[in-house]
Write an enzyme that holds these catalytic residues in place. Structure first.
Site, PDB file in Angstrom:
ATOM      1  CB  SER A  11      51.575  95.964  57.088  1.00 17.62           C
ATOM      2  OG  SER A  11      51.099  96.028  58.419  1.00 17.62           O
ATOM      3  CE  LYS A  12      59.196  96.241  57.572  1.00 22.07           C
ATOM      4  NZ  LYS A  12      59.517  97.534  57.010  1.00 22.07           N
ATOM      5  NE  ARG A  13      49.300  97.716  60.797  1.00 26.20           N
ATOM      6  CZ  ARG A  13      48.250  96.953  60.558  1.00 26.20           C
ATOM      7  NH1 ARG A  13      47.674  96.291  61.535  1.00 26.20           N
ATOM      8  NH2 ARG A  13      47.758  96.854  59.345  1.00 26.20           N
ATOM      9  CG  HIS A  14      49.368  91.435  59.858  1.00 23.01           C
ATOM     10  ND1 HIS A  14      49.282  92.588  59.112  1.00 23.01           N
ATOM     11  CD2 HIS A  14      48.112  91.166  60.280  1.00 23.01           C
ATOM     12  CE1 HIS A  14      48.015  92.983  59.067  1.00 23.01           C
ATOM     13  NE2 HIS A  14      47.297  92.140  59.772  1.00 23.01           N
ATOM     14  N   GLY A  15      53.589  90.833  62.245  1.00 21.17           N
ATOM     15  CA  GLY A  15      54.671  89.975  62.710  1.00 21.17           C
ATOM     16  C   GLY A  15      55.589  89.567  61.587  1.00 21.17           C
TER      17      GLY A  15
END
Ligand code: GLU
Length: 448
Positions: free
Chosen positions: A221-225
């Protein structure tokens, strides 16, 4: 080019963001299946969320697909026999189909909305080409939090269709033979199957792709950069490498082949060989794949890719001939995992300036300077400016003066490249040329 009608697959993004890795993966697997079969790959834009959908996102998604080399045979920009390919342009069709369901008593009105009545006590089997057979009971296709059956909205009061409904009408109207999409849609499929049944339409095949996990084993997801494919482009990944790497998420080309191009992937791709096991987005693997593709580029293409990156570093590649720059990059021999790294690691071939900034005089003790001066004079006077000859000369000189080779090779590398690691220093010297080497060595006081 439009292919045979036996295999018609589609990628159906919502234009509410850029083409992210998950979307690119889905698009790629659809494209591979279409091309493997000589079928058609269709781009359909699911823009019924009028607040979040923009024409700009639609363009970036198309640009992202093009960047990856995924071409489509029908789509909103090029049209086709089964269009329109933008859901916002198909509203009349959704209303007409909803009226059919109302007429048959399969749906009812609630205010301005149309609600589909979920049939009770029906056993269904979802034959998924990847996940296998999944048994479903119609009562569980759509449920309220308390477990009771929840009829589904198909047309909202604002006149817009809902996803589960529009997707069925479109896949049917566009003659889609196989629906390939992320596993997060498995839970939607029973609702869609009930709608196909209500219309009396033939079901397409379904193939749900495995989930993609980040290195922390959580859903990507977006959390992974980096999320958009263009973030990877900016970081120095080649489109062919992203293509290759994404193809490996859930599929293998067999025979231990990990590095491949479009041709081989298209030839060997089989949906039934895709695993349902979640795939991990492994940066080390991506770097490896990218490095291999960088190595495999022909010299001219590699130079064309690296030249703008040298310029971004403030260097001036136009001062050199193409052949020289190509030789320099070939000499790098696979150093650099990304185009960015390759440009950076090879900067000293383009200009002396970055060397000066990195050169650390304290790396060369005063005690070593006199020997280094003598050696440098001998080297720049080498009768033949060829790596093997220079190395031979250096070995002889070291032997007769009792100096270990690395005591002169290390300062030489520092003076020429400003780096501790580089290709063979005599090869670097040969390519830089005698005059340039003399100038660099003179700058540090090793030669007059
Ligand atoms: N617009 C949907 C999505 O982006 C399409 C899902 C599907 O392929 O059915 O998730």
């Amino acid at each position: 080019m439009s292919g045979n009608d036996d295999v018609r697959v589609r990628f159906a993004p919502s234009p509410t963001g850029a083409l992210h890795i998950g979307g690119a993966h889905t698009a790629l697997f659809n494209w591979l299946w279409a091309r493997h079969n000589g079928g058609s790959f269709i781009l359909r834009v699911e823009d019924t969320d009028r607040e979040r959908s923009t024409a700009e996102y639609e363009r970036t998604i198309m640009d992202g697909l093009r960047w990856m080399g995924l071409d489509w045979d029908e789509g909103p920009d090029i049209g086709g026999a089964w269009g329109p390919y933008r859901q916002s342009e198909r509203l009349e069709r959704y209303s007409a189909c909803a009226r059919d369901l109302l007429d048959q008593g399969r749906a009812y009105r609630e205010g301005d909305a149309v609600i589909f009545r979920i049939p009770r006590d029906r056993e269904m089997v979802l034959h998924d080409m990847i996940y296998g057979d999944i048994n479903i009971q119609s009562d569980r296709a759509s449920m309220n939090p308390d477990g009771s059956v929840k009829d589904i909205v198909i047309m909202k009061s604002d006149g817009m269709p809902t996803y589960n409904y529009a997707v069925v009408v479109d896949d049917h109207d566009m003659n889609i033979t196989c629906v390939i999409r992320g596993e997060d849609h498995i839970s939607n499929t029973p609702k869609q199957m009930l709608l196909y049944d209500a219309f009396g339409w033939k079901l397409p095949q379904f193939a749900h792709l495995p989930m993609i996990l980040g290195a922390d084993k959580k859903k990507l997801s977006k959390r992974h950069g980096a999320t958009s494919v263009f973030d990877y482009s900016d970081m120095g990944y080649l489109p062919d490498a992203i293509f290759n790497f994404l193809a490996l998420l859930g599929w293998t080309a067999g025979n231990g082949v990990e590095i491949f191009g479009r041709r081989l992937a298209t030839e060997r791709f089989e949906l039934t060989k895709v695993t349902k096991k979640a795939a991990v987005f492994d940066m080390d693997k991506l770097n490896f794949v990218n490095q291999e593709h960088l190595k495999g580029l022909d010299p001219a293409s590699r130079r064309e890719i690296i030249e703008p990156l040298w310029r971004e570093l403030g260097l001036c590649p136009e001062r050199h001939g193409k052949k020289y720059l190509e030789d320099a990059l070939s000499l790098m021999g696979g150093r650099g995992r990304t185009t960015k790294e390759l440009a950076e690691f090879s900067d000293y071939f383009v200009d002396f300036e970055p060397v000066k900034h990195r050169y650390d005089a304290s790396e060369i003790t005063d005690a070593r300077r006199p020997a280094m001066r003598k050696f440098a004079e001998t080297l720049v006077g080498s009768p033949e400016w060829e790596a093997s000859k220079m190395e031979e000369l250096a070995r002889r000189w070291c032997e007769s003066s009792g100096t270990p080779l690395k005591e002169v090779a290390m300062p030489l590398r520092w003076a020429l490249t400003g780096r501790k690691v580089s290709p063979g220093v005599f090869e670097v010297a040969e390519l830089l040329g005698r005059d340039e080497c003399r100038a660099r060595l003179a700058h540090y006081g090793f030669v007059e």
